[in-house]
Enzyme design. Structure first.
Site, PDB file in Angstrom:
ATOM      1  N   GLU A   1       0.843  -1.205   0.000  1.00 52.53           N
ATOM      2  CA  GLU A   1       0.000   0.000   0.000  1.00 52.53           C
ATOM      3  C   GLU A   1       0.875   1.251   0.000  1.00 52.53           C
ATOM      4  O   GLU A   1       0.605   2.231  -0.691  1.00 52.53           O
ATOM      5  CB  GLU A   1      -0.891   0.053   1.251  1.00 52.53           C
ATOM      6  CG  GLU A   1      -1.774  -1.150   1.479  1.00 52.53           C
ATOM      7  CD  GLU A   1      -1.102  -2.262   2.274  1.00 52.53           C
ATOM      8  OE1 GLU A   1       0.071  -2.562   2.015  1.00 52.53           O
ATOM      9  OE2 GLU A   1      -1.763  -2.863   3.135  1.00 52.53           O
TER      10      GLU A   1
ATOM     11  N   CYS B   1      -1.777  -3.629   7.534  1.00 48.23           N
ATOM     12  CA  CYS B   1      -1.255  -3.776   8.902  1.00 48.23           C
ATOM     13  C   CYS B   1      -1.501  -2.505   9.709  1.00 48.23           C
ATOM     14  O   CYS B   1      -1.662  -1.415   9.153  1.00 48.23           O
ATOM     15  CB  CYS B   1       0.225  -4.114   8.866  1.00 48.23           C
ATOM     16  SG  CYS B   1       1.256  -2.758   8.331  1.00 48.23           S
TER      17      CYS B   1
ATOM     18  N   CYS C   1       0.394   0.566   7.795  1.00 52.27           N
ATOM     19  CA  CYS C   1      -0.249   0.950   6.532  1.00 52.27           C
ATOM     20  C   CYS C   1      -1.556   1.680   6.798  1.00 52.27           C
ATOM     21  O   CYS C   1      -1.934   2.581   6.044  1.00 52.27           O
ATOM     22  CB  CYS C   1      -0.522  -0.287   5.681  1.00 52.27           C
ATOM     23  SG  CYS C   1       0.980  -0.963   4.981  1.00 52.27           S
TER      24      CYS C   1
ATOM     25  N   ARG D   1       9.052 -26.315  -8.098  1.00 52.57           N
ATOM     26  CA  ARG D   1      10.303 -25.668  -7.657  1.00 52.57           C
ATOM     27  C   ARG D   1      10.188 -24.144  -7.613  1.00 52.57           C
ATOM     28  O   ARG D   1      10.567 -23.511  -6.654  1.00 52.57           O
ATOM     29  CB  ARG D   1      11.466 -26.080  -8.559  1.00 52.57           C
ATOM     30  CG  ARG D   1      11.939 -27.493  -8.290  1.00 52.57           C
ATOM     31  CD  ARG D   1      13.213 -27.805  -9.028  1.00 52.57           C
ATOM     32  NE  ARG D   1      13.745 -29.085  -8.577  1.00 52.57           N
ATOM     33  CZ  ARG D   1      14.902 -29.580  -8.984  1.00 52.57           C
ATOM     34  NH1 ARG D   1      15.642 -28.924  -9.847  1.00 52.57           N
ATOM     35  NH2 ARG D   1      15.331 -30.737  -8.523  1.00 52.57           N
TER      36      ARG D   1
ATOM     37  N   LEU E   1      19.355 -28.925  -8.271  1.00 49.16           N
ATOM     38  CA  LEU E   1      18.270 -28.313  -7.481  1.00 49.16           C
ATOM     39  C   LEU E   1      18.001 -26.854  -7.867  1.00 49.16           C
ATOM     40  O   LEU E   1      17.808 -26.001  -7.004  1.00 49.16           O
ATOM     41  CB  LEU E   1      18.567 -28.418  -5.970  1.00 49.16           C
ATOM     42  CG  LEU E   1      18.812 -29.820  -5.426  1.00 49.16           C
ATOM     43  CD1 LEU E   1      19.080 -29.770  -3.921  1.00 49.16           C
ATOM     44  CD2 LEU E   1      17.636 -30.751  -5.703  1.00 49.16           C
TER      45      LEU E   1
ATOM     46  N   ARG F   1      14.730 -24.750 -13.851  1.00 54.69           N
ATOM     47  CA  ARG F   1      15.034 -24.575 -15.277  1.00 54.69           C
ATOM     48  C   ARG F   1      13.693 -24.593 -16.010  1.00 54.69           C
ATOM     49  O   ARG F   1      13.126 -25.636 -16.264  1.00 54.69           O
ATOM     50  CB  ARG F   1      15.989 -25.690 -15.729  1.00 54.69           C
ATOM     51  CG  ARG F   1      17.293 -25.590 -14.950  1.00 54.69           C
ATOM     52  CD  ARG F   1      18.309 -26.647 -15.234  1.00 54.69           C
ATOM     53  NE  ARG F   1      17.941 -28.011 -14.965  1.00 54.69           N
ATOM     54  CZ  ARG F   1      18.013 -28.605 -13.766  1.00 54.69           C
ATOM     55  NH1 ARG F   1      18.393 -27.923 -12.697  1.00 54.69           N
ATOM     56  NH2 ARG F   1      17.684 -29.878 -13.625  1.00 54.69           N
TER      57      ARG F   1
ATOM     58  N   GLU G   1      12.370 -32.863  -1.803  1.00 54.63           N
ATOM     59  CA  GLU G   1      12.593 -33.724  -2.965  1.00 54.63           C
ATOM     60  C   GLU G   1      13.439 -34.945  -2.644  1.00 54.63           C
ATOM     61  O   GLU G   1      13.676 -35.773  -3.495  1.00 54.63           O
ATOM     62  CB  GLU G   1      13.283 -32.931  -4.077  1.00 54.63           C
ATOM     63  CG  GLU G   1      12.399 -31.922  -4.731  1.00 54.63           C
ATOM     64  CD  GLU G   1      12.780 -31.628  -6.163  1.00 54.63           C
ATOM     65  OE1 GLU G   1      13.685 -32.305  -6.702  1.00 54.63           O
ATOM     66  OE2 GLU G   1      12.184 -30.731  -6.745  1.00 54.63           O
TER      67      GLU G   1
ATOM     68  N   GLY H   1      15.139 -38.456  -1.017  1.00 57.44           N
ATOM     69  CA  GLY H   1      14.703 -39.837  -1.205  1.00 57.44           C
ATOM     70  C   GLY H   1      13.722 -40.269  -0.120  1.00 57.44           C
ATOM     71  O   GLY H   1      13.318 -39.471   0.721  1.00 57.44           O
TER      72      GLY H   1
ATOM     73  N   THR I   1      14.093 -39.256   3.606  1.00 63.07           N
ATOM     74  CA  THR I   1      13.719 -37.873   3.929  1.00 63.07           C
ATOM     75  C   THR I   1      12.196 -37.732   3.939  1.00 63.07           C
ATOM     76  O   THR I   1      11.632 -37.099   4.809  1.00 63.07           O
ATOM     77  CB  THR I   1      14.351 -36.898   2.911  1.00 63.07           C
ATOM     78  OG1 THR I   1      15.723 -37.227   2.803  1.00 63.07           O
ATOM     79  CG2 THR I   1      14.202 -35.460   3.340  1.00 63.07           C
TER      80      THR I   1
HETATM   81  C1  AOF Z   1       0.617  -4.950   4.712  1.00 71.87           C
HETATM   82  N1  AOF Z   1       1.127  -4.799   3.470  1.00 71.87           N
HETATM   83  O1  AOF Z   1       2.608  -5.270   1.898  1.00 71.87           O
HETATM   84  C2  AOF Z   1       2.761  -6.468   3.893  1.00 71.87           C
HETATM   85  C3  AOF Z   1       2.194  -6.663   5.180  1.00 71.87           C
HETATM   86  O2  AOF Z   1       8.254  -6.396   9.546  1.00 71.87           O
HETATM   87  P1  AOF Z   1       7.327  -5.653   8.679  1.00 71.87           P
HETATM   88  O3  AOF Z   1       7.158  -4.216   9.061  1.00 71.87           O
HETATM   89  O4  AOF Z   1       7.568  -5.825   7.202  1.00 71.87           O
HETATM   90  O5  AOF Z   1       5.893  -6.297   8.981  1.00 71.87           O
HETATM   91  C4  AOF Z   1       5.676  -7.623   8.643  1.00 71.87           C
HETATM   92  C5  AOF Z   1       4.204  -7.915   8.865  1.00 71.87           C
HETATM   93  O6  AOF Z   1       3.430  -6.972   8.163  1.00 71.87           O
HETATM   94  C6  AOF Z   1       3.822  -9.268   8.327  1.00 71.87           C
HETATM   95  O7  AOF Z   1       3.907 -10.288   9.317  1.00 71.87           O
HETATM   96  C7  AOF Z   1       2.379  -9.034   7.925  1.00 71.87           C
HETATM   97  O8  AOF Z   1       1.557  -9.094   9.071  1.00 71.87           O
HETATM   98  C8  AOF Z   1       2.402  -7.613   7.440  1.00 71.87           C
HETATM   99  N2  AOF Z   1       2.733  -7.572   6.007  1.00 71.87           N
HETATM  100  N3  AOF Z   1       1.127  -5.907   5.541  1.00 71.87           N
HETATM  101  O9  AOF Z   1      -0.295  -4.230   5.106  1.00 71.87           O
HETATM  102  C9  AOF Z   1       2.165  -5.498   3.022  1.00 71.87           C
HETATM  103  N4  AOF Z   1       3.825  -7.171   3.472  1.00 71.87           N
HETATM  104 ZN    ZN Z   2       1.600  -2.667   6.182  1.00 71.04          ZN
END
Ligand code: AOF
Ligand code: ZN
Length: 344
Positions: free
Chosen positions: A51, A75, A84, A185, A205, A208, A315, A317, A320
C-alpha cells in the site's frame, strides 16, 4: 468486479516471491471509475509494504470514490515499516477491498476494525481461498511456526523409485520435469534434500523453466529467481565437489548440520563453504534426528544475510520423505508417475 482487481493484486504480489523472506507477498491496486490508476507490491524483506509503495508512486489527490484493493488486510502495527492503516487514513482512502485477514497476531483483524472505526468502508474477504493459497507459506509460519511443506515423489507405473542396485533411475518424462520446475520448484522458497541424495545423485536443485519470469529488480538481467537449496546434513558429509556448493548459485545453499565435534578437516570445509557464500546453520540433534522446533526456528528466523523462508519442496529420497511424514509435517504431497514400467 472486486474479484478481477484482487486477482491483479495476487499477480503483483507474486512478484515478491523469494524476495520477502519470512514476510507476506502483497499487491495493491488503486481503482478509479473501474480503471486501475496505480499499482504497488511488497518488493522485499524490510521494504515498504504494498500500500505504501503504491501511495508513494501515486502522489496525486485521492477521490472519495477511489477504491484501494489489497490481497492482505492492511497492517496496523509498527514493524520494520510504519502502519499501513495510518498511511491510508492520511492519504484519505475512503473505500478498501481486501482479500484475506492477516494471520499475524499483531494485526489479525485489528487493521480492518481500525479503518472501519475511522469511517472507511471496508469490503472483504474477497477470493479468500486464492489469497490463502498464494500466501500459504506466510500463513503456516504465522499459525504453526513452521514453513509450508510439499513432498514431491516420483515412481514408475510399477511402483519403483530406484534401480535394483539402488542407483538413480530416470523416472519422470521431460514434460513432467518441466511442470515440476515451473509449478513446484519455482513456487516454493526452498528445495530440500537429505545429504544422501547429494552424495548419490549430485543434483543441481535449480529451476530450469521454459517460461522464466525475470526478477523485478534485476533490470531483466537475472532470468529466473532461484529457490534456496537446503541440505539436511547431520554429520556434515557434503563434499566440496558437490554441485549445490560449487556452482554459480552456491550462495543460495543452506547446509543444516548437527552439533558434531569439529575436526581440522571440518573447520577447513566450513571455511571454504562460507567463502563460497553457503549458509551453514547448526541445529541440535535429539535421538539421532534433527530437533524439529529448532530446525523450523533456524529456517524461519531472519539472521545476518538471510531473511527466512516460508515454504519448502521436499525432494529427497524415501528416508527424507518418511522423516517428514513421521513428524506430521506434510501439508501437500505430489506424486509423479512416470510412463515407463521398468520391470526386470
Ligand atoms: C501490509 N502490506 O505489503 C505487507 C504486510 O516487519 P514488517 O514491518 O515488514 O511487517 C511484517 C508484517 O506486516 C507481516 O507479518 C504481515 O503481518 C504484514 N505484512 N502488511 O499491510 C504489506 N507485506
Ligand atoms: Zn503494512
Amino acid at each position: 468486479m472486486h474479484t478481477f482487481f484482487i486477482c491483479r493484486c495476487l499477480e503483483l504480489a507474486e512478484k515478491g516471491r523469494g524476495l520477502v523472506g519470512n514476510g507476506a507477498m502483497v499487491g495493491a491496486v488503486l481503482v478509479r471509475d473501474g480503471k486501475i490508476i496505480a499499482e504497488g507490491f511488497h518488493e522485499g524483506f524490510g521494504c515498504p509494504h504494498a500500500e505504501s509503495m503504491l501511495l508513494k508512486k501515486y502522489e496525486y489527490n485521492i477521490c472519495s470514490t477511489d477504491i484501494l484493493y489489497v490481497n492482505l488486510e492492511p497492517c496496523c502495527h509498527t514493524g520494520k515499516t510504519p502502519p499501513c492503516t495510518e498511511i491510508l487514513l492520511e492519504r484519505g482512502i475512503k473505500k478498501l477491498v481486501f482479500g484475506m485477514q492477516d494471520p499475524d497476531e499483531r494485526v489479525a483483524g485489528k487493521g480492518i476494525a481500525l479503518l472501519r472505526s475511522k469511517g472507511v468502508e471496508v469490503i472483504g474477504p474477497i477470493l479468500e481461498d486464492e489469497c490463502l493459497r498464494l500466501n500459504r507459506g506466510f500463513v503456516s509460519v504465522r499459525m504453526k511456526s513452521r514453513p509450508w511443506i510439499t513432498l514431491k515423489m516420483a515412481r514408475t507405473i510399477d511402483g519403483r523409485i530406484a534401480n535394483h542396485d539402488r542407483s538413480m533411475m530416470k523416472i519422470t518424462t521431460q514434460q513432467q520435469d518441466q511442470w515440476a520446475h515451473e509449478f513446484l520448484r519455482a513456487r516454493h522458497d526452498a528445495i530440500l534434500v537429505g545429504v544422501g541424495t547429494i552424495l548419490s545423485d549430485d543434483p543441481r536443485l535449480t529451476v530450469r523453466c521454459p517460461h522464466p519470469r525475470p526478477l523485478p529488480r534485476s533490470g531483466g538481467g537475472e532470468r529466473q529467481r532461484q529457490p534456496w537449496r537446503i541440505v539436511l546434513d547431520k554429520n556434515f558429509e557434503t563434499e566440496l565437489s558437490a554441485t549445490v556448493v560449487g556452482d554459480a548459485h552456491s550462495s543460495s545453499t543452506i547446509l543444516i548440520r548437527g552439533e558434531i565435534k569439529s575436526t581440522e578437516d571440518s573447520i577447513e570445509k566450513e571455511r571454504v563453504l562460507e567463502g563460497r557464500g553457503v549458509t551453514i546453520l547448526t541445529v541440535p540433534v535429539v535421538r539421532g534426528q534433527f530437533d524439529w522446533p529448532s530446525l523450523w526456528d533456524a529456517l524461519i528466523t531472519p539472521q545476518q544475510g538471510y531473511n527466512g523462508i516460508t515454504s519448502i519442496l521436499v525432494e529427497g529420497g524415501p528416508k527424507t520423505w518418511e522423516f517428514f511424514r513421521h513428524a506430521g509435517c506434510v501439508d501437500q504431497e505430489v506424486l509423479l508417475i512416470g510412463k515407463k514400467s521398468l520391470r526386470g
